[in-house]
Design an enzyme around this catalytic site. Structure first.
Site, mmCIF file in Angstrom:
data_model
loop_
_atom_site.group_PDB
_atom_site.id
_atom_site.type_symbol
_atom_site.label_atom_id
_atom_site.label_comp_id
_atom_site.label_asym_id
_atom_site.label_seq_id
_atom_site.Cartn_x
_atom_site.Cartn_y
_atom_site.Cartn_z
ATOM 1 N N TRP A 366 0.821 -1.216 0.000
ATOM 2 C CA TRP A 366 0.000 0.000 0.000
ATOM 3 C C TRP A 366 0.851 1.260 0.000
ATOM 4 O O TRP A 366 0.348 2.350 -0.306
ATOM 5 C CB TRP A 366 -0.938 -0.003 1.200
ATOM 6 N N ASP A 367 2.135 1.128 0.342
ATOM 7 C CA ASP A 367 3.055 2.271 0.326
ATOM 8 C C ASP A 367 2.953 3.031 -1.002
ATOM 9 O O ASP A 367 3.052 4.259 -1.035
ATOM 10 C CB ASP A 367 4.511 1.793 0.481
ATOM 11 N N GLU A 504 0.027 -2.705 12.897
ATOM 12 C CA GLU A 504 0.139 -4.157 12.779
ATOM 13 C C GLU A 504 0.478 -4.854 14.089
ATOM 14 O O GLU A 504 0.659 -6.074 14.112
ATOM 15 C CB GLU A 504 1.168 -4.503 11.701
ATOM 16 N N LYS A 617 1.852 0.464 16.541
ATOM 17 C CA LYS A 617 3.082 0.433 15.744
ATOM 18 C C LYS A 617 3.303 1.737 14.991
ATOM 19 O O LYS A 617 4.423 2.237 14.897
ATOM 20 C CB LYS A 617 3.021 -0.735 14.748
ATOM 21 N N GLN A 618 2.222 2.288 14.431
ATOM 22 C CA GLN A 618 2.336 3.467 13.582
ATOM 23 C C GLN A 618 0.987 4.166 13.520
ATOM 24 O O GLN A 618 -0.005 3.671 14.060
ATOM 25 C CB GLN A 618 2.786 3.081 12.178
#
Length: 791
Positions: A366-367, A504, A617-618
């Site tokens: 998806w980046d 994640e 995580k982010q």
């Protein structure tokens, strides 16, 4: 064979010297000194990668010292063989060079380095190297190389080699060839995968040729090269072609004089059976050798001039000037350089590590659509179209993914390669350093709507109606159909169960906010497009409806799901729950960072039990708000930023840029600049201690987005420009240009003024909203507007 080098080469050599002159210091990335540790060697190789989007070459030292991980990668060339899944193939190398004297090899692993430096000239796309060796016998020799792959002709490359014996005379052997003895990294230490079989190796008076074939798909990779001495008064004592298994080496022996410099040059041609008509694919040698002969006949000087001109044009569009902050300027420019050398010139994938290594096996995530694509949309729309055409061309694979998992429509894979079918590995060693099953391939379905977000953004900025009608619509409708079959009815509401969001750390969750909001938007968009195209291009809609069996009730069902899909937000506080039950988890926050600025997990928390906590995580909820800034109030953004920012561990390269832009959105500007610099320096300073495995493409794209959409505050809508700039204190000026629906918008921003020039083919007046106030801007005229940054 004995001959003397030609004296007619003088003028071309002088021209080469001028063409290879270093650009101003602000355009250079210098890496001085040599460390023998494999990790240090490989970090340099990653950072000094050169390329043109078709083929990229890691910045490995020509003699390939122990610990190196040199490699050349071709866009879209994947193979499986013994690997767990299909992966990007390391291709045969043509940049190897070794220099010998009386049995001693001049190599940094076995000689003393009196001086050593590699310099990447980002303005010209050239990698230079200068090393002065001292052998155990005391001989001192300087080796200088310059190499590039042409931006205007992606199949050709060039390398110049110069040697100077400093304190001795005698015979020197200089070798270079084609190296087919290449392997991909395996999963475990020292494990290697062999993806290529030798098909043909040939030697001629003025050329060398190597052809290999991928084992699974049978793609042929052909390389042809010439290697010759071009200057120096020493007699060439011998020229000997040698074959060592899957390596071809051309060895030139000269009688060198102390203090004299001797120059050699290599012309190389690289192509695959994918690049030629099918009837020619079985006779690749003819194609490659003819190309090489034309190239040598034309000469390197002509080609390098065109190469430099091509780079000048690229930078003319893409450069972003930051006055007053040299460190930020160089870091941003390096990230833009990476985006330029990885721009596909034809429809094809962009992997999460670009073409800098086989990290993440070269797979597409998806980046691409969320973090990388915006740069191309705003600077090189044709490249952006190529990126999206990869999704269009792999739509059959996405349909198979949906069918294989029991759903309808099309499901873009979490990791994809050649066909678009899912190639997510079954297991991996994650942050806890143990082997475990991974679930992203079956649960991280938000990528399906991430792709659609990229499609919509491309159309909004470019207005490319042809792409929308003949490619985009089918993608939007089939992926909407997937979601309609993926959601679950719970009473009057719809829900999405067993997913992984961008965070994640938490797997198998229900109703992830990022996923659900994106799906709500996606389904509403699909229904709106049906109505829009029904009015504007009814024949196109009729043909597509017949092709995919789209009936009249299906868009109504999409709209119903969009309205009733669960989304947890507190009406009083505006706080959004990341997923069902998130607020019931153990409530920890990050209270300190280590000396390198990395968040330290609270006592008792590790990567085995972190899923039972609220640590993430982010960016997850914050990324959703960033993608849909007008859907949330300032108070809602601030409430969620204040809650989630202290709970984010930033264990992903995708995280910092999101927090930078969201920090600007909620006036946390000190944090915003800090997060931006982490993003911009992510690989240059090896912030996650894994740059040796390849460039982090998402942070590269995120750096550009943070400056353009964050600090400049630019949003391009279909009918207007929106600006909300804020510059860090040390930035004196920010200037750049972007493409907007066949217009070029020039922006020059200071702390209190914005100068806008819109280049267009016709005269017109266009609206620009600056901090909520709308101004009328006439095309082809400069307009300076004053502003006061919001507090």
């Amino acid at each position: 064979m004995t001959r003397r080098s030609s004296s007619k080469a003088g003028k071309p050599v002088e021209e080469l010297d001028l063409l290879f002159e270093l650009s101003p210091e602000e355009w250079l990335l210098r890496r001085k000194g040599y460390r023998k540790q494999p990790k240090a060697i490989q970090i340099n190789e990653t950072l000094l990668t050169i390329g043109n989007g078709y083929l990229n070459i890691r910045g490995s030292l020509e003699e390939l010292p122990p610990g190196n991980c040199g490699g050349m990668y071709l866009a879209g060339i994947y193979d499986k063989s013994e690997a767990d899944v299909e992966e990007l193939v390391k291709c045969p190398m043509w940049t190897d060079v070794s220099v010998w004297h009386e049995g001693d090899k001049f190599c940094l692993s076995c000689c003393q380095a009196l001086e050593h430096e590699q310099i990447l000239d980002m303005k010209k796309g050239v990698l230079h190297r200068s090393t002065t060796f001292k052998t155990h016998q005391g001989q001192i020799l300087t080796l200088e190389t310059s190499r590039l792959v042409y931006m205007h002709d992606p199949h050709r490359g060039y390398m110049r080699v110069r040697i100077t014996p400093r304190n001795f005379s005698g015979q020197i052997r200089v070798l270079s060839g084609l190296n087919g003895e290449v392997y991909n990294r395996g999963y475990f230490p020292r494990e290697k995968y062999k993806h290529l079989l030798l098909e043909r190796i040939e030697r001629g008076r003025n050329f060398m040729y190597l052809e290999m074939k991928t084992r699974q798909q049978g793609i042929r990779i052909a390389e042809a090269a010439s290697w010759k001495m071009v200057t120096g008064s020493a007699p060439m004592l011998r020229w000997e072609p040698r074959i060592y298994g899957e390596k071809f080496t051309s060895e030139i022996t000269i009688e060198a004089l102390r203090g004299q410099t001797y120059s050699f040059e290599k012309h190389a041609v690289v192509m695959t059976s994918c690049d030629v008509p099918e009837q020619c694919s079985t006779n690749m040698i003819k194609e490659a050798i003819c190309n090489l002969r034309d190239y040598v006949r034309l000469g390197a000087v002509v080609e390098i001039r065109q190469h430099i001109d091509a780079w000048r044009d690229l930078w003319e569009q893409a450069d972003v000037r930051i006055d007053g902050d040299a460190k930020a300027q160089q870091a941003l420019r390096y990230n833009i350089y990476q985006l330029l050398i990885n721009a596909p010139s034809r429809p094809g994938p962009i992997g999460a590590k670009f073409l800098s290594s086989e990290g993440y096996m070269g797979h597409v995530f998806w980046d691409t659509e969320i973090f990388i694509l915006p740069f191309y949309i705003h600077n090189f729309p044709s490249v952006a179209r190529n990126v999206l055409m990869y999704r269009c061309n792999t739509l059959p694979g996405a349909k198979r993914n949906a069918a294989n998992t029991g759903y309808e429509g099309a499901r873009f894979a979490w990791e994809s390669a050649t066909t678009g079918e899912d190639v997510t590995p079954r297991f991996a060693s994650k942050l806890e350093k143990t082997i475990r099953l991974i679930y992203t391939g079956t649960e991280e379905d938000h990528i399906v709507s991430d792709v659609i977000y990229g499609v919509e953004r491309y159309y909004r900025v470019t207005g490319d109606e042809e792409f929308l009608l003949h490619c985009g619509l089918e993608i939007v409708f089939l992926t909407a159909r997937f979601w309609a079959s993926r959601v679950e009815k719970r009473g009057e509401r719809y829900e999405i169960h067993t997913v992984i969001g961008p965070d994640e750390f938490h797997e198998h969750v229900n109703n992830n906010a990022y996923t659900n909001y994106l799906v709500k938007w996606h389904l509403r968009l699909a229904a709106m497009l049906v109505k829009h195209v029904e009015k504007t291009s009814p024949e196109v809609l009729r043909e597509l409806s017949e092709k995919i069996a789209l009936d009249d009730d299906e868009p109504l069902h999409w709209l119903d799901i969009s309205r009733k899909l669960k989304f947890n937000q507190n009406d009083e506080t505006g706080l959004i729950e990341q997923f069902d039950g998130y607020f019931s988890l153990k409530n920890y926050v990050i209270e300190r960072c280590d000396r390198t600025g990395h968040p330290v997990l609270p006592k008792g928390v590790n990567f085995r039990n972190i899923a039972r906590t609220q640590l993430i995580k982010q960016a997850d909820v914050l990324l959703m708000m960033l993608l849909f800034p007008h859907a949330f109030t300032m108070a809602e953004k601030k409430a969620n930023y204040d809650y989630y920012e202290p709970r984010t561990a930033h264990k992903s390269s995708l995280s910092h840029c999101t927090h930078a832009m969201m920090g600007l959105a909620v006036a946390e500007r000190g944090n915003a600049y800090r997060y931006f610099m982490k993003t911009a320096l992510f690989d240059l300073e090896n912030l996650h201690d894994n740059t040796e495995l390849g460039i982090h493409a998402a942070s590269v794209g995120g750096s550009w987005q943070t400056v353009i959409h964050g600090f400049a505050g630019l949003t391009l809508k279909s009918d207007r420009i929106v600006l909300n700039p804020w510059l860090p204190k040390k930035w004196e000026r920010l200037s750049f240009k972007v493409k907007w629906r066949e217009r070029t918008v020039h922006l020059d921003i200071t702390h209190h003024e914005v100068t806008i020039t819109i280049e267009a083919a016709s005269e017109m007046t266009l609206p620009c909203t600056l901090y909520g106030q709308t101004h009328k801007i006439r095309t082809n005229e400069s307009c300076t507007l004053s502003y006061c940054p919001a507090k």
